[in-house]
Design a protein around this motif. Structure first.
Motif, PDB file in Angstrom:
ATOM      1  N   UNK A  73       0.839  -1.203   0.000  1.00 32.09           N
ATOM      2  CA  UNK A  73       0.000   0.000   0.000  1.00 32.09           C
ATOM      3  C   UNK A  73       0.872   1.250   0.000  1.00 32.09           C
ATOM      4  N   UNK A  74       1.926   1.240   0.811  1.00 36.11           N
ATOM      5  CA  UNK A  74       2.819   2.403   0.874  1.00 36.11           C
ATOM      6  C   UNK A  74       3.483   2.660  -0.481  1.00 36.11           C
ATOM      7  N   UNK A  75       3.933   1.585  -1.148  1.00 38.36           N
ATOM      8  CA  UNK A  75       4.588   1.747  -2.452  1.00 38.36           C
ATOM      9  C   UNK A  75       3.622   2.311  -3.484  1.00 38.36           C
ATOM     10  N   UNK A  76       2.414   1.777  -3.525  1.00 38.57           N
ATOM     11  CA  UNK A  76       1.427   2.279  -4.492  1.00 38.57           C
ATOM     12  C   UNK A  76       1.062   3.742  -4.214  1.00 38.57           C
ATOM     13  N   UNK A  77       0.935   4.083  -2.944  1.00 38.89           N
ATOM     14  CA  UNK A  77       0.583   5.472  -2.609  1.00 38.89           C
ATOM     15  C   UNK A  77       1.724   6.420  -2.965  1.00 38.89           C
ATOM     16  N   UNK A  78       2.951   5.984  -2.798  1.00 39.12           N
ATOM     17  CA  UNK A  78       4.083   6.811  -3.213  1.00 39.12           C
ATOM     18  C   UNK A  78       4.051   7.019  -4.729  1.00 39.12           C
ATOM     19  N   UNK A  79       3.635   5.993  -5.452  1.00 40.54           N
ATOM     20  CA  UNK A  79       3.553   6.097  -6.916  1.00 40.54           C
ATOM     21  C   UNK A  79       2.509   7.128  -7.337  1.00 40.54           C
ATOM     22  N   UNK A  80       1.319   7.086  -6.739  1.00 40.28           N
ATOM     23  CA  UNK A  80       0.273   8.030  -7.150  1.00 40.28           C
ATOM     24  C   UNK A  80       0.565   9.436  -6.635  1.00 40.28           C
ATOM     25  N   UNK A  81       1.384   9.547  -5.579  1.00 39.86           N
ATOM     26  CA  UNK A  81       1.832  10.884  -5.156  1.00 39.86           C
ATOM     27  C   UNK A  81       2.726  11.510  -6.225  1.00 39.86           C
ATOM     28  N   UNK A  82       3.564  10.686  -6.847  1.00 38.12           N
ATOM     29  CA  UNK A  82       4.452  11.188  -7.899  1.00 38.12           C
ATOM     30  C   UNK A  82       3.666  11.500  -9.167  1.00 38.12           C
ATOM     31  N   UNK A  83       2.768  10.584  -9.546  1.00 33.20           N
ATOM     32  CA  UNK A  83       1.974  10.776 -10.761  1.00 33.20           C
ATOM     33  C   UNK A  83       0.574  10.219 -10.534  1.00 33.20           C
ATOM     34  N   UNK A  84      -0.408  11.091 -10.285  1.00 32.18           N
ATOM     35  CA  UNK A  84      -1.780  10.617 -10.044  1.00 32.18           C
ATOM     36  C   UNK A  84      -2.402   9.920 -11.248  1.00 32.18           C
ATOM     37  N   UNK A  85      -1.746   9.967 -12.401  1.00 29.93           N
ATOM     38  CA  UNK A  85      -2.286   9.328 -13.596  1.00 29.93           C
ATOM     39  C   UNK A  85      -1.726   7.908 -13.799  1.00 29.93           C
ATOM     40  N   UNK A  86      -1.028   7.379 -12.825  1.00 27.12           N
ATOM     41  CA  UNK A  86      -0.483   6.030 -12.954  1.00 27.12           C
ATOM     42  C   UNK A  86      -1.585   5.008 -12.640  1.00 27.12           C
ATOM     43  N   UNK A  87      -2.231   4.526 -13.681  1.00 26.97           N
ATOM     44  CA  UNK A  87      -3.373   3.631 -13.479  1.00 26.97           C
ATOM     45  C   UNK A  87      -2.944   2.314 -12.823  1.00 26.97           C
ATOM     46  N   UNK A  88      -1.701   1.886 -13.026  1.00 27.03           N
ATOM     47  CA  UNK A  88      -1.247   0.616 -12.460  1.00 27.03           C
ATOM     48  C   UNK A  88      -1.226   0.666 -10.929  1.00 27.03           C
ATOM     49  N   UNK A  89      -0.847   1.820 -10.393  1.00 25.17           N
ATOM     50  CA  UNK A  89      -0.808   1.954  -8.933  1.00 25.17           C
ATOM     51  C   UNK A  89      -2.225   1.949  -8.351  1.00 25.17           C
ATOM     52  N   UNK A  90      -3.152   2.664  -9.005  1.00 27.42           N
ATOM     53  CA  UNK A  90      -4.541   2.642  -8.538  1.00 27.42           C
ATOM     54  C   UNK A  90      -5.108   1.221  -8.614  1.00 27.42           C
ATOM     55  N   UNK A  91      -4.785   0.520  -9.680  1.00 23.64           N
ATOM     56  CA  UNK A  91      -5.244  -0.865  -9.839  1.00 23.64           C
ATOM     57  C   UNK A  91      -4.662  -1.754  -8.731  1.00 23.64           C
ATOM     58  N   UNK A  92      -3.383  -1.554  -8.418  1.00 23.09           N
ATOM     59  CA  UNK A  92      -2.754  -2.321  -7.349  1.00 23.09           C
ATOM     60  C   UNK A  92      -3.426  -2.090  -6.009  1.00 23.09           C
ATOM     61  N   UNK A  93      -3.756  -0.826  -5.729  1.00 23.34           N
ATOM     62  CA  UNK A  93      -4.467  -0.523  -4.477  1.00 23.34           C
ATOM     63  C   UNK A  93      -5.822  -1.223  -4.448  1.00 23.34           C
ATOM     64  N   UNK A 103      -8.393  -8.023  -1.677  1.00 20.94           N
ATOM     65  CA  UNK A 103      -7.836  -9.151  -0.913  1.00 20.94           C
ATOM     66  C   UNK A 103      -8.114  -9.006   0.573  1.00 20.94           C
ATOM     67  N   UNK A 104      -8.192  -7.766   1.052  1.00 21.86           N
ATOM     68  CA  UNK A 104      -8.441  -7.521   2.470  1.00 21.86           C
ATOM     69  C   UNK A 104      -9.932  -7.579   2.817  1.00 21.86           C
ATOM     70  N   UNK A 105     -10.757  -7.899   1.824  1.00 23.90           N
ATOM     71  CA  UNK A 105     -12.194  -7.987   2.071  1.00 23.90           C
ATOM     72  C   UNK A 105     -12.872  -6.649   2.247  1.00 23.90           C
ATOM     73  N   UNK A 106     -12.373  -5.627   1.567  1.00 21.13           N
ATOM     74  CA  UNK A 106     -12.957  -4.283   1.645  1.00 21.13           C
ATOM     75  C   UNK A 106     -13.375  -3.865   0.227  1.00 21.13           C
ATOM     76  N   UNK A 107     -14.496  -4.428  -0.268  1.00 15.98           N
ATOM     77  CA  UNK A 107     -14.853  -4.258  -1.689  1.00 15.98           C
ATOM     78  C   UNK A 107     -15.174  -2.822  -2.085  1.00 15.98           C
ATOM     79  N   UNK A 108     -15.735  -2.023  -1.180  1.00 18.35           N
ATOM     80  CA  UNK A 108     -16.078  -0.654  -1.567  1.00 18.35           C
ATOM     81  C   UNK A 108     -14.821   0.194  -1.766  1.00 18.35           C
ATOM     82  N   UNK A 109     -13.806  -0.015  -0.916  1.00 18.97           N
ATOM     83  CA  UNK A 109     -12.530   0.651  -1.146  1.00 18.97           C
ATOM     84  C   UNK A 109     -11.919   0.180  -2.467  1.00 18.97           C
TER      85      UNK A 109
END
Length: 600
Positions: free
Chosen positions: A414-434, A440-446
């Protein structure tokens, strides 16, 4: 045509020298590489030789002709049909466009302080930034002012990196800022207000404003810089980073210099406007036919469009002509990873390791290699090494997040993906990873929130719509209608794995919509026949279609599907035999026998 090419050569030669003289080495390298990418002028003897059948693939530009030989991708077909800038469009990168003439500034009139400038530049090259700035104190020439301010900016950046490591470690978050920004902004804004600043000073001022968060003013200043000196590719890239939407891009007040074509093409690629980017690069090939930069950009576009084989061919050719190239090879490694080409990726990793193992791109390539081998701990180690070399290396943050997912280290992912979207909010791969992590954590709305973000940025990627559909389909939500809509988007977005069609058929069948289910099962069968895939999904589709056709009286079709099921083992085969007997009885007109009727 020849005079146009010569004009470009004169401009780029001067630009490479002037940019290098100001220590803008990345921009100087780009200009020099573009310079040698201009197609050589054809002499009369060469022209005569090219007219002979034996030399049809030789001569100037032969490397490109070999690269884009007949057959293959739509790009190569369009090149053959003249889309690459032949005929009347060959005179300029964009045929029929009239470009503004921008005079090349004469910056050599630096008489009294030339020796001190040379000393300052030497200090700068040795990374002694404050010494360089100190040597040029009191000099008021625009060239000296730029280098002094640039040296102060770099000194501040160097100190910021040191403090970040001291406070948080090499990969830690920190609120440390460049302490020179305030003074630089004050000085450069004064120079701009009084008109005592050149395009290079404006470029630096734009960077300072960007770092302070003044993005609107930074865009305006950087546009002023490229309008007065359009050959500084670094300035164009800074503008690109500030163009987060196509509306912002379209509203830029840019002069129509030929360098603008390169910028628009690159910006379209960044904004995922792949078709538009490809068309512009094809036209630019009219003059810059031998440009490795354009070839690499075209390969990147094709990789983004999932045309992996075509992109692979171009990257291979680039490595053949420039075996020590590292630029763009991280993208090539992503492509080889997607194709699971372990041998080719191993060769590429070994090559960049020997060429320059401490480049962030090299570390990323080696990390991809270890990831494909399943050695995820080693992969994380090399991604971390890449980020120590460049903390803003977007791809490394995103891919390291993927590795942490494989290692089940959710907080680190989560930390790595958030660092990625902080650098470039248009990185769809990081949003997809989140989205994947929260699912996987059972939080479907998030998860849905992040999947929506990724699909908005990359609307033509079937994988993102499938992920969102599976989230809607999961037990906590069971929003089947919404899942169907997402699967439909995936099916219309070149779903190469065929997941969407099969799921659409199953969901419609679950809802009792047998006609719709049959429609999708039939399309799925056709797809699997073309791709020669005949697994369990194929058997399931045949069985459903056989039952559906029998239930609505289309006996010939039902018999066809049942006959095909006889080729398979398992319970489906016995079901097909039973259905065939039932179909024959119904076709013969005899009613089925009711045993209870004869009970005593």
């Amino acid at each position: 045509m020849a005079s146009t090419k010569e004009n470009y050569r004169v401009e780029l030669r001067a630009a490479a020298r002037q940019l290098g003289d100001r220590c803008l080495y990345s921009a100087a390298k780009w200009a020099a590489e573009l310079l040698v990418g201009i197609e050589p002028d054809i002499t009369p003897s060469q022209s005569a030789a090219m007219d002979t059948p034996s030399s049809s693939g030789a001569g100037p530009g032969g490397r490109l002709l070999h690269l884009h030989r007949s057959g293959g991708s739509s790009f190569r077909r369009r090149m053959r049909l003249g889309g690459g800038g032949g005929g009347s469009e060959a005179g300029t990168p964009l045929g029929g466009v009239s470009y503004v003439s921008t005079p090349i500034p004469d910056d050599d009139a630096f008489d009294a302080g030339a020796d001190k400038y040379l000393l300052a530049k030497t200090y700068f090259d040795c990374r002694e930034y404050r010494r360089a700035a100190h040597v040029l104190r009191g000099h008021v020439g625009r060239k000296a002012v730029f280098l002094r301010c640039y040296a102060l900016y770099m000194a501040g950046e160097k100190r910021k990196d040191e403090e970040t490591i001291e406070l948080e470690g090499s990969l830690g978050k920190s609120n440390v800022v460049n302490q020179e920004l305030v003074a630089l902004e004050r000085e450069l804004s004064t120079y701009r207000r009084t008109g005592a600043i050149d395009s290079f000073g404006l470029y630096l001022y734009g960077i300072v404003l960007r770092d302070k968060g003044c993005e609107g003013l930074a865009r305006t200043v950087l546009v002023e810089s490229v309008n007065s000196y359009p050959w500084n590719w670094c300035a164009w890239l800074e503008i690109q980073s500030l163009c987060t939407t196509s509306d912002i891009l379209n509203n830029l007040n840019l002069k129509n210099h030929w360098m603008k074509d390169f910028f628009i093409a690159s910006a379209h690629l960044e904004l995922k406007m792949h078709e538009e980017a490809l068309k512009r690069y094809e036209r630019l090939m009219g003059v810059f036919r031998c440009s490795d930069y354009i070839q690499a950009q075209i390969a990147t576009v094709q990789y983004s469009m999932r045309e992996l084989d075509d992109a692979d061919m171009i990257f291979e050719e680039l490595l053949r002509t420039d075996p020590f190239r590292v630029d763009s090879m991280d993208i090539y490694s992503n492509l080889l990873y997607a194709k699971e080409s372990l041998t080719a990726l191993s060769f590429l990793a070994h090559r960049v390791f020997l060429t320059d193992k401490y480049r962030p791109e090299s570390c990323c390539i080696i990390a991809n290699y270890y990831s494909l081998k399943g050695q995820h701990e080693k992969s994380v180690l090399y991604f971390q090494r890449a980020l120590k070399l460049n903390q803003k290396y977007l791809s490394a943050w995103t891919l390291m997040g993927h590795e942490y997912v494989e290692l089940k280290n959710t907080p680190a992912a989560i930390d790595a993906y958030r660092r990625a979207v902080d650098i470039n909010p248009r990185d769809y791969r990081a949003w997809y990873g989140l989205g994947q992590i929260y699912e996987m954590m059972g939080m479907p709305f998030y998860a849905l929130y992040y999947f929506r973000k990724s699909s908005h940025l990359q609307p033509n990627d079937a994988r993102l719509w499938i992920a969102m559909a599976q989230c809607y389909e999961s037990d906590p939500l069971q929003m089947i209608e919404e899942a169907i809509k997402c699967y439909e988007r995936a099916a219309n977005s070149n779903d190469t794995e065929g997941i969407a069609l099969h799921q659409l058929a199953k969901l419609h069948s679950m809802l009792g919509q047998s006609e719709e289910a049959a429609f999708y099962y039939k399309k799925d069968v056709e797809r699997m026949e073309v791709e020669e895939r005949q697994g369990q999904n194929f058997v399931e589709a045949l069985l459903f279609l056989a039952k559906h056709c029998k239930s609505i009286g289309r006996y010939e079709e039902a018999e066809h599907y049942c006959t095909r099921l006889l080729d398979y083992t398992g319970p489906e085969k016995e079901t097909a035999k039973s259905m065939l007997q039932g179909i024959k009885r119904e076709q013969s007109g005899f009613p089925s026998m009711d045993i209870d009727h004869f009970a005593l």
